[in-house]
Write a protein that holds these residues in place. Structure first.
Motif, PDB file in Angstrom:
ATOM      1  N   ALA A  83       0.845  -1.198   0.000  1.00  0.00           N
ATOM      2  CA  ALA A  83       0.000   0.000   0.000  1.00  0.00           C
ATOM      3  C   ALA A  83       0.872   1.237   0.000  1.00  0.00           C
ATOM      4  CB  ALA A  83      -0.913   0.008   1.221  1.00  0.00           C
TER       5      ALA A  83
ATOM      6  N   SER B 126      -1.221   6.913  -4.179  1.00  0.00           N
ATOM      7  CA  SER B 126      -1.513   6.579  -5.579  1.00  0.00           C
ATOM      8  C   SER B 126      -0.666   7.368  -6.567  1.00  0.00           C
ATOM      9  CB  SER B 126      -2.998   6.817  -5.871  1.00  0.00           C
ATOM     10  OG  SER B 126      -3.311   8.191  -5.751  1.00  0.00           O
TER      11      SER B 126
ATOM     12  N   GLY C 118      -7.169  -0.006  -7.181  1.00  0.00           N
ATOM     13  CA  GLY C 118      -7.632   1.336  -6.820  1.00  0.00           C
ATOM     14  C   GLY C 118      -7.644   2.225  -8.050  1.00  0.00           C
ATOM     15  N   ARG C 119      -8.746   2.941  -8.249  1.00  0.00           N
ATOM     16  CA  ARG C 119      -8.938   3.740  -9.471  1.00  0.00           C
ATOM     17  C   ARG C 119      -7.831   4.778  -9.655  1.00  0.00           C
ATOM     18  NH1 ARG C 119     -12.317   8.248 -10.671  1.00  0.00           N
ATOM     19  NH2 ARG C 119     -12.746   8.397  -8.459  1.00  0.00           N
ATOM     20  N   SER C 120      -7.467   5.479  -8.559  1.00  0.00           N
ATOM     21  CA  SER C 120      -6.460   6.537  -8.689  1.00  0.00           C
ATOM     22  C   SER C 120      -5.081   5.945  -8.959  1.00  0.00           C
ATOM     23  CB  SER C 120      -6.431   7.402  -7.420  1.00  0.00           C
ATOM     24  OG  SER C 120      -6.188   6.607  -6.275  1.00  0.00           O
TER      25      SER C 120
ATOM     26  N   SER D  83      -1.602  -1.314  -4.022  1.00  0.00           N
ATOM     27  CA  SER D  83      -2.906  -0.710  -3.713  1.00  0.00           C
ATOM     28  C   SER D  83      -2.771   0.656  -3.055  1.00  0.00           C
ATOM     29  CB  SER D  83      -3.700  -1.640  -2.784  1.00  0.00           C
ATOM     30  OG  SER D  83      -3.291  -1.461  -1.443  1.00  0.00           O
ATOM     31  N   THR D  84      -3.908   1.315  -2.917  1.00  0.00           N
ATOM     32  CA  THR D  84      -3.997   2.553  -2.148  1.00  0.00           C
ATOM     33  C   THR D  84      -4.413   2.204  -0.716  1.00  0.00           C
ATOM     34  OG1 THR D  84      -6.295   2.780  -2.858  1.00  0.00           O
ATOM     35  CG2 THR D  84      -4.640   3.936  -4.145  1.00  0.00           C
ATOM     36  N   GLY D  85      -4.371   3.201   0.155  1.00  0.00           N
ATOM     37  CA  GLY D  85      -4.898   2.982   1.509  1.00  0.00           C
ATOM     38  C   GLY D  85      -3.863   2.974   2.609  1.00  0.00           C
TER      39      GLY D  85
ATOM     40  N   ALA E  35     -10.513   3.302   0.937  1.00  0.00           N
ATOM     41  CA  ALA E  35      -9.402   2.831   0.101  1.00  0.00           C
ATOM     42  C   ALA E  35      -9.299   1.311   0.182  1.00  0.00           C
ATOM     43  CB  ALA E  35      -8.101   3.494   0.526  1.00  0.00           C
ATOM     44  N   VAL E  36      -8.530   0.751  -0.764  1.00  0.00           N
ATOM     45  CA  VAL E  36      -8.465  -0.711  -0.939  1.00  0.00           C
ATOM     46  C   VAL E  36      -8.069  -1.421   0.341  1.00  0.00           C
ATOM     47  CG1 VAL E  36      -7.221  -2.559  -2.133  1.00  0.00           C
ATOM     48  CG2 VAL E  36      -8.024  -0.572  -3.418  1.00  0.00           C
TER      49      VAL E  36
ATOM     50  N   ARG F 215     -10.694  -1.631   3.105  1.00  0.00           N
ATOM     51  CA  ARG F 215     -11.787  -2.526   2.718  1.00  0.00           C
ATOM     52  C   ARG F 215     -11.355  -3.986   2.843  1.00  0.00           C
ATOM     53  NH1 ARG F 215     -12.319   0.027  -2.688  1.00  0.00           N
ATOM     54  NH2 ARG F 215     -13.347  -1.878  -3.315  1.00  0.00           N
TER      55      ARG F 215
ATOM     56  N   HIS G 189     -13.708  -6.355   0.510  1.00  0.00           N
ATOM     57  CA  HIS G 189     -13.038  -6.346  -0.789  1.00  0.00           C
ATOM     58  C   HIS G 189     -13.021  -7.756  -1.349  1.00  0.00           C
ATOM     59  CE1 HIS G 189      -9.831  -5.622  -3.789  1.00  0.00           C
ATOM     60  NE2 HIS G 189     -10.195  -4.358  -3.704  1.00  0.00           N
TER      61      HIS G 189
END
Length: 558
Positions: A236, A239, A263-265, A304-306, A313-314, A317, A323
């Protein structure tokens, strides 16, 4: 001590006015406004991420109040680099005037353009490089290469008739950076020879002694952790942390693993970085998330993000089993970022949740998996000695960081009276080599909550905290307004206060009696009767239960 607000005088011709709108006393919302001869220049326009005491808030923006009525005077917005705390509020400012030119490096502008696309804004941009000089009205801007945790960061020297200002943006002095682009101390020295009248240095690590470790030190550690991991690895990070993602890609390739961006970003930003050549993706290392299910667990790395414990964020979750990737025994989670002050509890909650699921969690506290992107005290001392600035306004940091940075300046010979510890909204005028505070604006937080911007107030957040911590009680009662006699009720509904509604049996007769007493004393207005009910229930709850829930009385005439 609360800051005393006072209005600055009218700006005299040939005087440069500097107003930090955000970023002083906090890590985020970085934004500074420069004004001379009727024109404004904005440097950075970032967001602050909410803390636990701001429930429901998505983002916090700078208060655009001081420039809202003067947007036509803004010659440009200079963006020092592409992190959210420096570019995240740009869409909200451009919604007020869409054709303000954006100036920044290629990567910075690409990241902000992708963000603006989601807001359906097509900006006017000017891409610049280190060494480039641009004239914009009364401002002459020279851009200087600085090293940070994202490529293509720039400091900006602002020349005006009132003097020379150097704003570092976020920077450090890594001598062996991954992209071989070092902070240009030769340019700093040249500016020092010319004379820097006001220096605005990054303060984030000013209270950390010594020097920030090299980014290259992280690569072998990541490679070693991934090599030893028995199952999946989940890393993590921010982003936009291109350097860290590069190291993860390289470490995964060295261990014959595939990398899935989550993660989208993260997917968007790394796609931009790869397209522009800032991210070098080893052949065949990236894998689409849909194909990951067909790969053995010991061949996968999820990026991932978060890393700050953000609830949506991923990583958070995953910790909450919300997730599609279910973390379990044998999985290794690497938090490859620093802790932003205020996020500690959220991050440790995620760490504990992941460990409860059986994962091994590697973070900055137990392995060298992150180095900061900000100059520590040793590096800042070099800058002060090279530049020999006449005045110093530390920026980008909480109060302790700003004070530490000012003390470093004083140690290198800057007179104490020439170091300014400002706050958001402090107005500083620079004239004839002298910088002094001339005003203090009353600036607040602007909350983004869903689709609303600035509609949520601190009072609303206080109500949300009360609801979350103390619960909610509503009381319905219908009365005869002449006698105060209760015709229907009182009916009490509670949430988050007590399971058993019998707990309110003691207070019902007190409500009936208080309403009758109020009517006897001449009360006839339903609002006044409502206040009687609120006070009665509030006093009882506080005395009997030591609680302060939100109390909503509804009194109608029968």
């Amino acid at each position: 001590m609360p800051v005393s607000v006072f209005a600055p005088p009218a700006l005299e011709p040939g005087t440069l006015r500097v107003t930090p709108i955000g970023g002083l006393g906090e890590i985020g919302r970085n934004m500074t406004v420069f004004e001379i001869d009727g024109k404004l220049l904005v440097v950075d326009c970032g967001v602050l991420f909410p803390e636990e005491h701001q429930p429901g808030v998505d983002l916090i923006l700078p208060d655009f109040g001081p420039i809202r009525d003067r947007l036509d005077d803004v010659v440009a917005i200079v963006l020092t680099h592409g992190h959210e705390d420096h570019i995240g509020a740009v869409p909200y400012l451009l919604k007020l005037r869409q054709d303000i030119p954006l100036i920044g490096s290629t990567l910075t502008l690409a990241l902000v353009e992708a963000k603006l696309k989601e807001h359906r804004i097509t900006p006017y941009t000017l891409a610049v490089k280190e060494g480039q000089v641009e004239k914009l009205g009364p401002f002459e801007l020279e851009f200087v290469a600085v090293n940070h945790s994202i490529p293509d960061a720039l400091a900006v020297a602002i020349r005006t008739s009132a003097g020379v200002v150097l704003h570092t943006g976020d920077f450090k002095m890594d001598q062996l950076p991954l992209d071989d682009r070092i902070t240009d101390l030769r340019a700093f020295a040249r500016l020092g020879e010319e004379g820097v009248d006001l220096f605005l240095p990054d303060s984030t690590n000013a209270d950390v002694p010594g020097f920030t470790p090299n980014e290259r030190d992280i690569g072998p550690v990541l490679e070693s952790v991934i090599a030893k991991a028995p199952r999946r690895v989940i890393v993590a990070s921010f982003s936009s942390h291109v350097h860290r993602v590069q190291q993860v890609l390289d470490a995964a390739a060295a261990n014959n693993r595939k990398v899935v961006l989550m993660g989208r970003s993260m997917v968007r930003n790394m796609g931009i970085a790869a397209d522009l050549g800032y991210l070098k993706v080893p052949d065949g290392v990236l894998l689409d998330a849909k194909k990951a299910a067909d790969m053995p667990d010991d061949r996968l790395v999820y990026m991932s993000t978060g890393s700050q414990g953000e609830p949506m964020a991923v990583l958070a979750r995953m910790a909450n089993l919300e997730h599609q990737i279910v973390v379990g025994k044998g999985d290794t989670v690497i938090l490859a970022s620093s802790l932003i002050p205020g996020n500690e509890n959220a991050v440790y909650r995620v760490i504990n949740g992941l460990m409860k699921l059986g994962a091994t969690v590697v973070h900055k506290g137990n392995a060298k998996v992150h180095v900061s992107g900000h100059a520590a005290a040793g590096e800042l001392l070099y800058c002060f000695n090279i530049l020999k600035p006449k005045n110093v306004l530390p920026v980008h940091g909480e109060q302790r960081h700003l004070v530490a940075n000012a003390n470093l300046a004083i140690q290198t010979g800057v007179p104490e009276e020439n170091t300014i510890i400002g706050e958001d909204g402090t107005v500083i005028d620079l004239k004839d080599g002298v910088a002094k505070i001339v005003g203090q604006l009353d600036l607040g937080y602007v909350y983004v909550d869903g689709s609303s911007v600035g509609e949520i107030t601190d009072a609303d957040l206080k109500d949300r905290r009360i609801l979350a911590e103390e619960g909610f009680i509503s009381i319905f009662v219908a009365i005869d307004p002449q006698t105060g006699k209760v015709i229907v009720g009182p009916e009490i509904q509670a949430r988050g206060f007590a399971e058993d509604e019998d707990v309110f049996d003691d207070v019902l007769p007190q409500i009936i009696r208080a309403l009758a007493d109020a009517a006897e004393n001449g009360t006839r207005d339903t609002h006044a009767f409502s206040q009687v009910v609120r006070r009665t229930v509030g006093r009882w709850v506080n005395t009997q239960h030591r609680r302060r829930p939100m109390i909503v009385p509804v009194v109608i005439e029968a």
